[in-house]
Design an enzyme around this catalytic site. Structure first.
Site, PDB file in Angstrom:
ATOM      1  CE  LYS A  35      -4.164   0.177   2.152  1.00  0.00           C
ATOM      2  NZ  LYS A  35      -5.156   0.254   3.229  1.00  0.00           N
ATOM      3  CD  GLU A 151     -13.192  11.202  10.574  1.00  0.00           C
ATOM      4  OE1 GLU A 151     -12.144  11.758  10.944  1.00  0.00           O
ATOM      5  OE2 GLU A 151     -14.144  11.823  10.068  1.00  0.00           O
ATOM      6  NE  ARG A 154     -21.840  11.660   5.304  1.00  0.00           N
ATOM      7  CZ  ARG A 154     -22.649  12.606   4.834  1.00  0.00           C
ATOM      8  NH1 ARG A 154     -23.930  12.381   4.737  1.00  0.00           N
ATOM      9  NH2 ARG A 154     -22.175  13.774   4.444  1.00  0.00           N
ATOM     10  CB  CYS A 260     -19.041   2.169  10.320  1.00  0.00           C
ATOM     11  SG  CYS A 260     -17.408   2.767   9.884  1.00  0.00           S
TER      12      CYS A 260
END
Ligand code: NAD
Length: 436
Positions: A35, A151, A154, A260
């Site tokens: 990554k 946090e 969205r 979430c």
């Protein structure tokens, strides 16, 4: 300000990019070498509107960089954000292994006073746990403070949400510690809530739980509407116009998914249980949500008579529009149930197909357009309400299908219009209609 963000995923990368854009020097850390290599080569590992440009701009201006070297990043930073994943364990509790490992790494690296900010979603009490882990693993005593700064972004509108959040929650042990975060966030000019660490941690879970509750509540109402012949979209409008209630998060559909709400509701139930409280209300919310896929596939089985040997075009795979995130996407359960029942599934999603291939059963056929998916299909099942689907040429869609049958899991279209266009149209919490 020199900042380090540990965990370069949806939250960490967006947070790092936005803080850099505000003029800070930000190092994003991840343990995933591939990554970090990709980011250094200018490749953004996730789909998030506006992110690529923001990252490129700040990398070019040398305010944003990427590394796997946690220790070096911590040593040059006054504030260290933890934004690693906190996935669910089998028992529904939160797996804090990544948070613990990062806390350890920070403890071992820290040389001067550092503020450690937990942005990952973590059960109440985790701030104290992180403080203990750091104390235990410090080579020599160095002062530090642990802050909770949950946090609320969205996926799909993460940049906008980070630049213009409804509120910024800062849970700090003292007012003075909170000041460093206040200073960092001041340029955003958004409402800030300064509170203690446990309350900040609870604000995040309570917020997600109440949003999940609204979704499940309307889905339960939709179930009643389907039997009673009422129209849940009318009910939603009538309810949502009450200023005490408001219209957000009242859409009936296939329920919530994603990385979430499912894990955070489970986690809060487990935290409550550990603390001696049976959160029956939230258990019911989860139960209603769990039934949605079976309810939808049941509707399809009734509408089509049977599912074996039927070809179903599934439109939308991501857990919601504007993201490539497949975590806990409703499509996974729906597609699996359709395949188990003997149906052929042809799927299309504007951006999530690469991720879907890694998760969905191998029998799924992928197509490069919604029309190709619908070619010769016995039904279209709308699972994710991408804007692209709202704008479909429905006459063209009907013309390529074997039978003009649509199951709309998100109430994207109007029943009367679909009837006039010649579809048998089934949606959530509304009467099915037959072609004119
Ligand atoms: P993610 O899986 O996209 O990213 C997590 C990153 O952390 C990964 O890149 C992973 O390689 C890295 N990581 C894991 N362990 C590490 C370690 N020990 N050292 C360094 N890096 C490590 O997760 P995400 O969606 O960004 O979520 C992060 C946290 O934010 C979670 O607690 C989540 O609940 C919360 N959150 C997420 C969202 C969202 O929409 N995704 C919104 C609000 C809050």
């Amino acid at each position: 300000m020199n900042i380090c963000v540990v965990g370069t995923g949806y939250v960490g990368l967006v947070t790092g990019a936005v803080f850099a854009d505000l003029g800070n020097e930000v190092v994003c850390v991840d343990r995933d070498q591939a990554k970090i290599d990709a980011l250094r080569a200018g490749k953004i590992p996730i789909y998030e509107p506006g992110l690529e440009e923001m990252v490129a701009r700040n990398v070019a201006d040398r305010r944003l960089s990427f590394t796997t070297d946690l220790a070096a990043a911590v040593r040059r930073s006054v504030i260290v954000f933890i934004t690693v994943g906190t996935p669910p364990r089998e028992d529904g509790k939160t797996d804090l292994a990544a948070v613990e490992s990062v806390a350890r790494g920070i403890a071992e690296a820290m040389e001067t006073y550092t503020v450690i900010v937990n942005k990952s979603t973590v059960p109440v009490g985790t701030g104290e746990f992180v403080r203990e882990v750091i104390e235990q693993h410090q080579q020599r005593p160095v002062r530090f403070d642990v802050v909770s700064n949950p946090e609320f972004l969205r996926e799909g509108s993460a940049i906008e949400d980070t630049l213009r959040p409804d509120r910024i929650v800062i849970g700090a042990p003292t007012q003075q510690v909170a000041m460093s975060l206040l200073e960092l966030y001041a340029p955003l000019e958004r409402p800030m809530i300064i509170t203690d660490v446990p309350s900040a941690e609870m604000i995040k879970y309570a917020s997600n739980a109440i949003l999940a509750t609204r979704i499940s509540f309307m889905n339960a109402v939709a179930n009643i509407c389907e039997v009673a012949g009422a129209d849940v979209t009318q009910v939603m409008k009538g309810v949502g116009l009450d200023s005490r209630i408001g219209a957000a998060f009242l859409q009936a559909g296939l329920g919530y998914g994603g990385s979430c709400f499912p894990k955070d509701t489970d986690s809060l139930i487990q935290t409550a249980a550990t603390l001696g409280y049976d959160f029956g209300l939230l258990r019911a919310v989860v139960e209603v949500n769990r039934d949605r896929s079976a309810h939808f596939v049941g509707m399809m089985a009734r509408g089509l008579g049977r599912l074996d040997n039927r070809v179903i075009a599934v439109l939308g795979l991501a857990f919601k529009p504007n993201t490539d995130d497949m975590r806990e996407a409703k499509s996974i359960e729906i597609v699996t149930r359709l395949l188990d029942a003997g149906a052929t599934v042809r799927a299309y999603d504007p951006v999530a197909m690469d991720n879907a291939r890694k998760i969905l059963p191998p029998l799924v056929e992928y197509t490069d357009s919604p029309y190709a998916a619908a070619e010769g299909a016995d039904a279209v099942a709308l699972v994710t309400e991408w804007n692209e689907f709202k704008l479909l040429n429905l006459e063209r869609l009907r013309s390529v299908m074997r039978r003009p049958v649509i199951f709309d899991g998100r109430n994207l279209w109007e029943p009367e219009r679909m009837r006039r266009l010649g579809f048998a149209y089934h949606s959530i919490g509304r009467r099915p209609v037959s072609p004119a």
